[in-house]
Write an enzyme that holds these catalytic residues in place. Structure first.
Site, PDB file in Angstrom:
ATOM      1  N   LYS A   1      -4.758  -6.242 -24.871  1.00  0.00           N
ATOM      2  CA  LYS A   1      -3.942  -7.521 -25.714  1.00  0.00           C
ATOM      3  C   LYS A   1      -4.960  -8.164 -26.492  1.00  0.00           C
ATOM      4  CE  LYS A   1      -0.207  -6.513 -23.518  1.00  0.00           C
ATOM      5  NZ  LYS A   1      -0.868  -5.162 -22.923  1.00  0.00           N
TER       6      LYS A   1
ATOM      7  N   ASP B   1      -6.288 -10.592 -14.567  1.00  0.00           N
ATOM      8  CA  ASP B   1      -6.427 -11.350 -15.644  1.00  0.00           C
ATOM      9  C   ASP B   1      -5.487 -12.707 -15.811  1.00  0.00           C
ATOM     10  OD1 ASP B   1      -3.760 -10.112 -15.776  1.00  0.00           O
ATOM     11  OD2 ASP B   1      -3.999  -9.056 -17.996  1.00  0.00           O
TER      12      ASP B   1
ATOM     13  N   TYR C   1      10.306  -3.607 -16.926  1.00  0.00           N
ATOM     14  CA  TYR C   1       9.527  -2.685 -16.562  1.00  0.00           C
ATOM     15  C   TYR C   1       9.114  -2.732 -15.101  1.00  0.00           C
ATOM     16  CZ  TYR C   1       6.096  -6.842 -17.151  1.00  0.00           C
ATOM     17  OH  TYR C   1       5.457  -7.762 -17.241  1.00  0.00           O
TER      18      TYR C   1
ATOM     19  N   ASN D   1      -0.825  -2.462 -11.487  1.00  0.00           N
ATOM     20  CA  ASN D   1      -1.554  -3.799 -11.791  1.00  0.00           C
ATOM     21  C   ASN D   1      -2.009  -4.236 -10.476  1.00  0.00           C
ATOM     22  OD1 ASN D   1      -0.834  -4.079 -14.469  1.00  0.00           O
ATOM     23  ND2 ASN D   1       1.125  -4.659 -13.990  1.00  0.00           N
TER      24      ASN D   1
ATOM     25  N   ASP E   1       6.568  -7.877 -21.970  1.00  0.00           N
ATOM     26  CA  ASP E   1       6.248  -9.156 -22.212  1.00  0.00           C
ATOM     27  C   ASP E   1       6.688  -9.985 -23.483  1.00  0.00           C
ATOM     28  OD1 ASP E   1       4.962  -9.272 -19.650  1.00  0.00           O
ATOM     29  OD2 ASP E   1       3.005  -8.812 -20.445  1.00  0.00           O
TER      30      ASP E   1
ATOM     31  N   ASN F   1      -4.331  -0.521 -14.208  1.00  0.00           N
ATOM     32  CA  ASN F   1      -4.591  -1.509 -15.137  1.00  0.00           C
ATOM     33  C   ASN F   1      -5.608  -2.544 -14.106  1.00  0.00           C
ATOM     34  OD1 ASN F   1      -5.014  -3.356 -17.171  1.00  0.00           O
ATOM     35  ND2 ASN F   1      -3.071  -4.224 -16.590  1.00  0.00           N
TER      36      ASN F   1
ATOM     37  N   GLY G   1      -5.134  -2.648 -20.227  1.00  0.00           N
ATOM     38  CA  GLY G   1      -4.142  -3.501 -20.893  1.00  0.00           C
ATOM     39  C   GLY G   1      -4.183  -4.926 -20.593  1.00  0.00           C
TER      40      GLY G   1
END
Length: 889
Positions: A53, A240, A174, A235, A130, A268, A22
């Protein structure tokens, strides 16, 4: 290795454990995903969430159906997951621009999911992360709230798909930091909890987008609001948002008590697939751990055993041994460092798999990661963990193949033995009271996220901003003032670099070991902490820097040379040098691995880290050779984790530098090379090599025939060195550095902290010595004789000007130091010139200088100095024949 399931586990039989793809950036390949499914099945994991994404039809163009080719790709992927008994969950993110009240939009949404269902997919997810919490006017008329609009669409799709067994929903709020005003009182989350169909699971990232710790109490609070157990979108290992960091540490900060309180965990991880072995495998280990003491909020006997194991590991590390039989925990008790050990032993064979790679090295990150904004609630100006990218970015919960070394015989994995002091941890990774490496982090992690920065001072803010840039366009950089072809210099083509793997070394000396992997992971650990060996690097260098006065020259302490304090300083300097050499060994061994795909993913990070540590090691050697810093450091006193960019940036910030962050921006080599350049202080024994380098570079600059010039300079072999370098190393040797490759000196930088004083000493001492050495060149009637070649006459003019030139006062006001730097065109690493200059600037800065200049700059070297941040100083002199370039630091 099939991870054993705990016999006393009380978590749901349908517990979701797996991976979410993700992140923002280059998606994983089909082969990589197939490999992932095989590993997940082997490790007892069961779910994969497809949400890259950069699959534009997953998010930006969610309305568009997949093409025939794309459909075949997804079908193969779903089929491969089924063959491994992995549930393939297809996620769609329509939240960027969907009109929730539009029946036409619902038809498009259902058609898209129908298409994916025809590929064989039976599990789905709708993601609303997001996005802006805004609705169109028509939506506002149809729905009472933003949450109600999302819930309505999600429930309708869920029913349309016949209530799939696995259906996930990612809310816009979230994590706790995005809940308005907080989790219990969030109207949005309460609406989701009360209105969303009971069969739909809700995803959650924890207190933050990237959470250091997720507590059972926080999950209990959320469960009450959502009326269901959440699925954690974790995460912890996502990178990223920061192109300078990769996370290779173990899964931690999630107590095993969560297993009974969660519906599942999906990690992720890093954008680089091959770098995720530890991240995913330790999640699998955690999911299988014992939970019989999960409800005991106090420290259990298992927790005590885990701490005891850590203490044993620490003691054994110091004694230089590691014995599995002496370090044990009760069955299925999870401990991060022991989980890391197991993962590294299994990861090592991956480096020996033969995989080819084509093209230049490029990181998979993208520059358009959506910015993440943070509310003021609960935040303060306390420093945060180091991390960063060009912008504050949010992790979403949101040619020919290179030859490889022939290492066919795989060695057994070595036992894990760390030279570092391990951080004492309790069971499940929570820190003990004695934790040293996290003590300062604990004060800040609760209120800040890894991608946040602290503008504690203007210089600090500027520094963090500058360090965020990943790459510089250095393709056309002139690495030397002399770029003309040298007859004796070999051409460096890409193939030559790759063919280094053909060299005949002893195989066992170039085999990667578990100890090497342990060092690798410690250097690139986790968002909120550095690994033990990474912390050692920080602590040792910081101590050496702060205690440099111990070895500083002091006539009143001539008897202190053998004092315990001085001995300790030199011993710790040697220890830092040993750690630097261990990193060099890791770097070299990594370049020999057969798995070139994995090499390409890890190489940019290790290459950069090796260069940074080597730079600091050069500075430590300078402190040692020159008896420390005579003045206090003017900056670099921040806590080592307060800004962004990971361990490498933390190490850089410990140098006494503020305004030279451009020197830390390096272009990673496009193809792996194992050439290591060493920068160190100049020694008297280097004079011959440096003079020879001056000689070769000058001849290359003239463009004349090499043999002819050799004949001309036969009677004056040291003249060029005396003119360009001799005065510096004779009168100011403490600010001179050389850079060498495997064979010889390939560059040098020479400087003087006080250029005006250097000029005075040149007139008093150096010029008279030159007049004695070259009497014929200091008499005009001699130089006019025909038996002295014209090139020598031109150099004689320069030599004579040494005692007649005056430096303008306007120049010395802001650029009081003088510097000269030459680098061979055989150096193909674009970062060497910057690192060499950094050493000189750090030394000058430590002695109180705030700027330097170079003079006698010609056309050949103008671009070279420009690339290093020097600018022409046009208003400091009226002499049109002399150009000065300078930079302030």
């Amino acid at each position: 290795m099939q991870l054993e399931e705990s016999s006393d586990a009380k978590k749901d039989a349908s517990f979701i454990c797996g991976v979410v793809e993700g992140f923002y950036g280059r998606p994983w390949t089909l082969d990589q995903r197939k490999d992932l499914f095989i590993k997940m099945q082997e490790w007892g994991m069961n779910s994969y969430l497809y949400a890259p994404k950069d699959d534009y039809k997953h998010r930006a163009y969610w309305r568009e159906l997949y093409s025939v080719e794309e459909a075949e790709h997804l079908t193969m992927l779903i089929t491969a997951s089924k063959e491994c008994n992995i549930t393939f969950i297809y996620a769609l993110s329509p939240g960027l621009d969907i009109t929730y009240s539009s029946s036409k939009e619902m038809v498009i949404l259902k058609r898209k999911l129908d298409q994916v269902a025809q590929f064989g997919c039976t599990a789905f997810a709708l993601l609303f992360d997001d996005i802006e919490a805004e609705m169109t006017e028509s939506d506002k008329e149809a729905f009472q709230s933003f949450a109600q609009a999302q819930v309505s669409v999600t429930n309708e799709v869920y029913e349309y798909l016949n209530q799939p067994k696995e259906f996930l929903f990612c809310p816009t709020q979230y994590c706790a930091s995005r809940a308005v005003p907080d989790v219990p009182n969030s109207e949005y989350l309460n609406t989701v909890g009360s209105k969303l169909a009971p069969g739909i699971d809700v995803m959650w990232t924890g207190p933050k987008v990237i959470s250091r710790l997720i507590t059972p109490a926080s999950i209990d609070e959320l469960t009450e609001v959502l009326r269901r157990k959440p699925v954690i979108w974790d995460n912890l290992h996502a990178n990223d948002y920061d192109q300078k960091r990769i996370f290779l540490g173990p899964y931690t900060g999630r107590p095993s008590a969560l297993l009974t309180k969660l519906k599942g965990v999906l990690t992720n991880p890093n954008c680089e697939y091959g770098a995720n072995f530890v991240a995913i495998h330790t999640v699998a280990q955690w999911s299988k751990c014992s939970i019989e003491h999960a409800h005991d909020e106090n420290q259990s006997s298992d927790a005590i055993s885990a701490v005891s194991a850590d203490i044993k590991l620490e003691q054994e590390s110091r004694n230089g041994r590691s014995d599995d039989e002496d370090v044990s925990l009760p069955m299925l008790v999870y401990h991060p460092r022991l989980a890391l050990k197991k993962s590294l032993q299994l990861w090592l064979p991956e480096f020996k798999r033969t995989k080819s790679m084509w093209g230049p090295i490029s990181k998979p990150h993208v520059n358009n990661v959506p910015p993440v904004t943070f509310g003021a609630t609960g935040q303060s100006g306390v420093p945060c963990c180091s991390s960063g990218s060009l912008e504050e970015g949010g992790t979403s919960p949101g040619s020919a193949p290179m030859p490889t070394a022939d290492h066919s015989s795989a060695e057994d994995a070595n036992e894990l033995a760390s030279d570092a002091t391990l951080t004492p941890c309790l069971v499940d990774g929570t820190e003990s009271a004695g934790s040293s490496s996290m003590v300062s982090l604990d004060r800040v992690a609760e209120c800040l996220e890894p991608m946040e920065t602290v503008e504690s001072t203007s210089s600090a803010s500027s520094q963090a901003k500058n360090l965020d840039v990943e790459d510089v366009d250095d393709h056309d950089i002139k690495e030397s003032p002399i770029k003309e072809e040298m007859p004796s210099a070999p051409e460096h083509e890409e193939g030559d670099v790759i063919m280094e793997s053909e060299r005949k070394e002893e195989e066992e000396d170039y085999q990667l070991t578990v100890d090497d992997l342990c060092l690798l992971c410690d250097l690139f650990y986790l968002p909120f902490e550095h690994g033990p060996q990474g912390m050692q690097l920080l602590q040792e260098f910081n101590w050496l820097k702060l205690n440099a006065h111990i070895v500083a020259s002091n006539p009143s302490k001539t008897t202190a040379a053998g004092s315990p304090e001085v001995k300790e300083w030199h011993q710790r300097a040697e220890k830092f040098d040993t750690m630097s050499r261990a990193l060099n060994k890791l770097f070299t061994r990594l370049t020999y691995i057969n798995n070139r795909e994995l090499l390409y993913e890890l190489y940019p990070y290790v290459w950069d880290m090796r260069g940074v540590v080597a730079l600091l090691n050069s500075y430590v050697k300078w402190l040692s050779f020159n008896q420390g810093s005579k003045q206090g450091f003017l900056s670099g006193e921040q806590e080592p984790w307060v800004f962004r960019g990971g361990l490498a940036a933390d190490l850089q910030r410990l140098l006494p530098l503020e305004s030279v962050n451009d020197l830390f921006l390096y272009k990673t080599p496009e193809t792996p090379t194992r050439q290591v350049y060493t920068i160190r202080p100049y020694l008297a024994s280097d004079e011959r090599n440096v003079y020879q380098l001056c000689h070769r570079l000058h001849i290359a600059r003239t463009g004349a025939n090499f043999c002819d010039m050799e004949k001309i300079f036969h009677s004056y072999p040291n003249l060029l060195g005396d003119i360009h370098f001799g005065a510096f190393v004779t009168l100011s040797p403490e600010f001179s550095f050389v850079v060498e490759d495997d064979n010889s000196v390939v560059g040098f930088v020479a400087a003087a902290a006080n250029a005006k004083e250097l000029q005075r000493q040149i007139r008093v001492a150096w010029v008279p010595e030159m007049q004695t050495k070259y009497p014929e060149l200091f008499h005009s009637h001699s130089t006019e004789k025909s038996n002295i070649p014209d090139p020598i006459k031109d150099l004689a003019t320069k030599l004579q000007r040494l005692h007649t030139e005056d430096l303008p006062d306007a120049l010395l006001t802001y650029h009081p130091s003088q510097l000269k730097m030459w680098l061979s065109d055989t150096v193909i690493d674009h970062s060497v010139s910057k690192r060499l200059l950094t050493c000189a600037v750090a030394a000058l800065r430590a002695h109180g200088s705030s700027g330097c200049h170079v003079y006698d700059v010609d056309v050949c070297s103008m671009e070279f100095y420009n690339r290093l941040g020097f600018v022409e100083l046009k208003n400091v002199t009226h002499d049109q024949d002399v150009m000065y370039f300078g930079r302030i630091f």
